[in-house]
Each structure stands twice: as C-alpha cells, then as structure tokens.
Design a protein around this motif. Sequence first.
Motif, mmCIF file in Angstrom:
data_model
loop_
_atom_site.group_PDB
_atom_site.id
_atom_site.type_symbol
_atom_site.label_atom_id
_atom_site.label_comp_id
_atom_site.label_asym_id
_atom_site.label_seq_id
_atom_site.Cartn_x
_atom_site.Cartn_y
_atom_site.Cartn_z
ATOM 1 N N PHE A 1 6.835 -1.754 7.309
ATOM 2 C CA PHE A 1 6.012 -2.808 6.741
ATOM 3 C C PHE A 1 5.929 -3.968 7.734
ATOM 4 O O PHE A 1 6.748 -4.083 8.650
ATOM 5 C CB PHE A 1 6.619 -3.302 5.423
ATOM 6 N N ALA B 1 3.162 -5.859 0.585
ATOM 7 C CA ALA B 1 3.647 -4.488 0.798
ATOM 8 C C ALA B 1 2.626 -3.450 0.356
ATOM 9 O O ALA B 1 2.449 -2.415 1.014
ATOM 10 C CB ALA B 1 4.969 -4.280 0.069
ATOM 11 N N ASP B 2 1.948 -3.688 -0.761
ATOM 12 C CA ASP B 2 0.950 -2.710 -1.196
ATOM 13 C C ASP B 2 -0.240 -2.658 -0.247
ATOM 14 O O ASP B 2 -0.822 -1.591 -0.013
ATOM 15 C CB ASP B 2 0.505 -2.983 -2.633
ATOM 16 N N ALA C 1 5.365 -0.889 -4.038
ATOM 17 C CA ALA C 1 4.116 -0.724 -3.289
ATOM 18 C C ALA C 1 3.456 0.610 -3.627
ATOM 19 O O ALA C 1 2.231 0.693 -3.770
ATOM 20 C CB ALA C 1 4.387 -0.825 -1.795
ATOM 21 N N LEU D 1 5.658 -8.905 -6.019
ATOM 22 C CA LEU D 1 5.205 -7.597 -6.488
ATOM 23 C C LEU D 1 5.567 -7.456 -7.960
ATOM 24 O O LEU D 1 6.662 -7.817 -8.370
ATOM 25 C CB LEU D 1 5.865 -6.475 -5.685
#
Length: 229
Positions: free
Chosen positions: A78, A93-94, A122, A147
Amino acid sequence: MAPIAACAQLNPTPSTESDGAERVSFVTADGITLRGHLYGHGSTGVILAHMYPADQQDWADFARVLAANGYRALTFDFRGFSESEGSAGVEFADRDLQAAYGFMRPKVDRIFLAGASMGADASILVAVHQPVAGLICISTPIRFRGLDVEDAITHIHAPLLLITSAQDSLVTGESEALLLRASKPRALKTFPGHAHGTALLYGPYAADLQRLMLTFIRDHDAHTGGSDH
C-alpha cells in the motif's frame, strides 16, 4: 513453509526473480505508484493485501504456495509502505487495492481477494464494486483509521471466509459481528491464541491456515465456471 500440495517447480525467466516472482508496478487513480510482485501463472488470480503496519512480504510465502498450485498471485505494498511511493494513508487502502485489481483484471479470468486487518477492510470495500470469485478476510476490524465496513459487508454476495484468533484483543468480537451481517455463503474460522492478521501465517497454525485458504479458493474457483460471481 512447505507448499501444501506437491507440484512442479516454476522455471524462472530473465524477467523474474529467483523465486519466480516478477516485479510489477501500477498507478492509483490519484497518481501514486505502487509496487508489487506477481507469482505464478493461470486463469485464476489472487490478490493478497497486507495489514498495518506490515508490508507485502508477509504474504510472500503463501503467494509461492498459490503459484505452486496453479494460481497467479499478486502481492503489493500500500502507499507509503516499503516499495511503494507516497505517504502512508490507511483511508486510501481501498483505492490502492482497486489499482491492484485493475492491474490484475486483464491477466486472469477471475479474481479472489485475501486481506489481513487493513487489507481485509480494503478487500471488502473493493468487492462491493468489483466482481470477485471469493473473499478471505483475516482479523477484520469493523472500523480502522477511516475505513468502515459495517454497511459494506451487507453488500458482499461473493463467498466470504472470515478468519480470526480467539484472543485477538485488537478485533474482539468483530469477525463474529461481521459474519452476522454478511450474506451467505459465508463462514468463520477461529484459531486459538492471540495472533493478529498475517502473524497467523507464521505461528503454530500456519500450515492449517494455508490449507484452509487454499481449499476455499479451490472450492469456489470450481464453482465459478470460468466467470466471477
């Protein structure tokens, strides 16, 4: 760790590393270059997403297992971690995993996502918007640094395998809560001990975990009939 199933050794080519992996890179929607390693060959791909604050090396052994069993596996860092560019930003992250998915999509017929902790979140968020053949989530927090998968988990229709440790204080009860919110088919496997995320891959239950994940992928790969859910 020894491969679960015996199979032929990969033959490195000039474009690969000594373990058969190919160095790759791809760019996120906001222009960050991420770097990873692509293992193996085959029509089914598995993207392995690391936890915070580790990096893709945690998944390297299992990526080799997947390659040895006929799958194409991608590890990557990442943003802000090890080989990738940018500043660490868990909340993206996604977006980073979406870039990995876009890189892998033209190379295979179907994709599984496997993530640990941050990588699990993610994976869930990406699977809401992209077709996946299955989803493996280890030590999954419902919320982590921007998140949030509490609602997203209800929109996952691909087969889901949640994995946790019985005494993992970082995500106590969270896998169980997500299981209740998830659609079928879904399952939860709880290992003894305190290990969090990919630490499970290097503990006393490592072989069992590898076998569990490989079996899940094999079972649901056979059910896809060549296309994603």
